[in-house]
Design an enzyme around this catalytic site. Structure first.
Site, PDB file in Angstrom:
ATOM      1  N   HIS A 102       0.842  -1.199   0.000  1.00  0.00           N
ATOM      2  CA  HIS A 102       0.000   0.000   0.000  1.00  0.00           C
ATOM      3  C   HIS A 102       0.870   1.239   0.000  1.00  0.00           C
ATOM      4  O   HIS A 102       2.013   1.204   0.439  1.00  0.00           O
ATOM      5  CB  HIS A 102      -0.928   0.005   1.221  1.00  0.00           C
ATOM      6  CG  HIS A 102      -0.188  -0.156   2.509  1.00  0.00           C
ATOM      7  ND1 HIS A 102       0.247  -1.388   2.970  1.00  0.00           N
ATOM      8  CD2 HIS A 102       0.231   0.749   3.431  1.00  0.00           C
ATOM      9  CE1 HIS A 102       0.885  -1.227   4.114  1.00  0.00           C
ATOM     10  NE2 HIS A 102       0.897   0.062   4.417  1.00  0.00           N
ATOM     11  N   HIS A 104       1.250   5.227   1.314  1.00  0.00           N
ATOM     12  CA  HIS A 104       0.804   6.234   2.280  1.00  0.00           C
ATOM     13  C   HIS A 104       0.878   7.602   1.598  1.00  0.00           C
ATOM     14  O   HIS A 104       1.893   7.928   0.970  1.00  0.00           O
ATOM     15  CB  HIS A 104       1.760   6.322   3.474  1.00  0.00           C
ATOM     16  CG  HIS A 104       1.850   5.085   4.302  1.00  0.00           C
ATOM     17  ND1 HIS A 104       1.295   4.995   5.562  1.00  0.00           N
ATOM     18  CD2 HIS A 104       2.448   3.881   4.072  1.00  0.00           C
ATOM     19  CE1 HIS A 104       1.544   3.806   6.078  1.00  0.00           C
ATOM     20  NE2 HIS A 104       2.249   3.107   5.197  1.00  0.00           N
TER      21      HIS A 104
HETATM   22  P1  5GP Z   1       2.783   0.000   7.109  1.00  0.00           P
HETATM   23  O1  5GP Z   1       3.448   0.138   8.468  1.00  0.00           O
HETATM   24  O2  5GP Z   1       2.530  -1.465   6.796  1.00  0.00           O
HETATM   25  O3  5GP Z   1       3.476   0.726   6.004  1.00  0.00           O
HETATM   26  O4  5GP Z   1       1.388   0.726   7.248  1.00  0.00           O
HETATM   27  C1  5GP Z   1       0.257   0.125   7.823  1.00  0.00           C
HETATM   28  C2  5GP Z   1      -0.700   1.230   8.198  1.00  0.00           C
HETATM   29  O5  5GP Z   1      -1.981   0.671   8.358  1.00  0.00           O
HETATM   30  C3  5GP Z   1      -0.342   1.925   9.520  1.00  0.00           C
HETATM   31  O6  5GP Z   1      -0.105   3.309   9.293  1.00  0.00           O
HETATM   32  C4  5GP Z   1      -1.577   1.682  10.393  1.00  0.00           C
HETATM   33  O7  5GP Z   1      -1.924   2.804  11.181  1.00  0.00           O
HETATM   34  C5  5GP Z   1      -2.652   1.343   9.373  1.00  0.00           C
HETATM   35  N1  5GP Z   1      -3.675   0.436   9.882  1.00  0.00           N
HETATM   36  C6  5GP Z   1      -3.469  -0.682  10.624  1.00  0.00           C
HETATM   37  N2  5GP Z   1      -4.638  -1.300  10.869  1.00  0.00           N
HETATM   38  C7  5GP Z   1      -5.598  -0.547  10.274  1.00  0.00           C
HETATM   39  C8  5GP Z   1      -7.023  -0.667  10.188  1.00  0.00           C
HETATM   40  O8  5GP Z   1      -7.642  -1.596  10.704  1.00  0.00           O
HETATM   41  N3  5GP Z   1      -7.678   0.288   9.480  1.00  0.00           N
HETATM   42  C9  5GP Z   1      -7.019   1.343   8.890  1.00  0.00           C
HETATM   43  N4  5GP Z   1      -7.775   2.241   8.229  1.00  0.00           N
HETATM   44  N5  5GP Z   1      -5.684   1.494   8.950  1.00  0.00           N
HETATM   45  C10 5GP Z   1      -4.985   0.551   9.628  1.00  0.00           C
END
Ligand code: 5GP
Ligand code: ZN
Length: 145
Positions: A102, A104
């Site tokens: 994903h 950001h």
């Molecule tokens: P990563 O650390 O994998 O790049 O980003 C994962 C993101 O997903 C984090 O910023 C976290 O806050 C977000 N996240 C985790 N669980 C959920 C959820 O259940 N719903 C939403 N909308 N975001 C989530």
């Protein structure tokens, strides 16, 4: 379209877990991050499950890329941000916590507590040329990927 039954983001894109959606296409969904760096922090999630960026098909990556300018304009306009960071974390070492690739989009403000840039270190001597050759060789070796 691939799907992992244990994956949180697969459940979100298939509507089995609620999310605050801001944009939907046939191939991707954009939602608000539940624990944002700043309010308006958006995640763009391909509908198809691919754990990391390197595993994403080119056309799907291109589709998400095509959404980024419009989405960034909307996030900046809605939040009054001074700018934004667009980030993909790949691998736990890079801070990835959800292994469904994903993007950001993070609104940034001149007075926010986020610190950028990360530390940088220049190359010494021939290191830069050698590294360019190594990466170019890998790209050549993987031309049919
Ligand atoms: P990563 O650390 O994998 O790049 O980003 C994962 C993101 O997903 C984090 O910023 C976290 O806050 C977000 N996240 C985790 N669980 C959920 C959820 O259940 N719903 C939403 N909308 N975001 C989530
Ligand atoms: Zn998934």
């Amino acid at each position: 379209m691939s799907r992992d039954p244990r994956c949180l983001f697969c459940k979100i894109v298939h509507g089995e877990i609620p999310s605050a959606r801001v944009l939907e296409t046939d191939q991707a969904v954009a939602i608000l991050d539940i624990n944002p760096v700043s309010h308006g922090h958006v995640l763009i999630i391909p509908r198809s499950h691919h754990a990391e960026l390197a595993e994403l098909p080119d056309d799907l990556s291109g589709h998400v890329g095509s959404l980024l300018p419009r989405l960034t304009r909307a996030v900046v306009a809605a939040t009054g941000a001074d700018g934004s960071n667009t980030v993909i974390n790949s691998g736990s070492v890079a801070g990835q916590t959800i292994f469904h690739c994903h993007w950001h989009v993070i609104p940034r403000f001149f007075d926010d507590p986020v610190r950028w840039p990360w530390p940088h270190h220049p190359y010494a001597g021939e290191e830069m040329g050698r590294m360019a050759s190594k990466i170019a060789r890998e790209l050549g070796a993987r031309a049919d990927d």
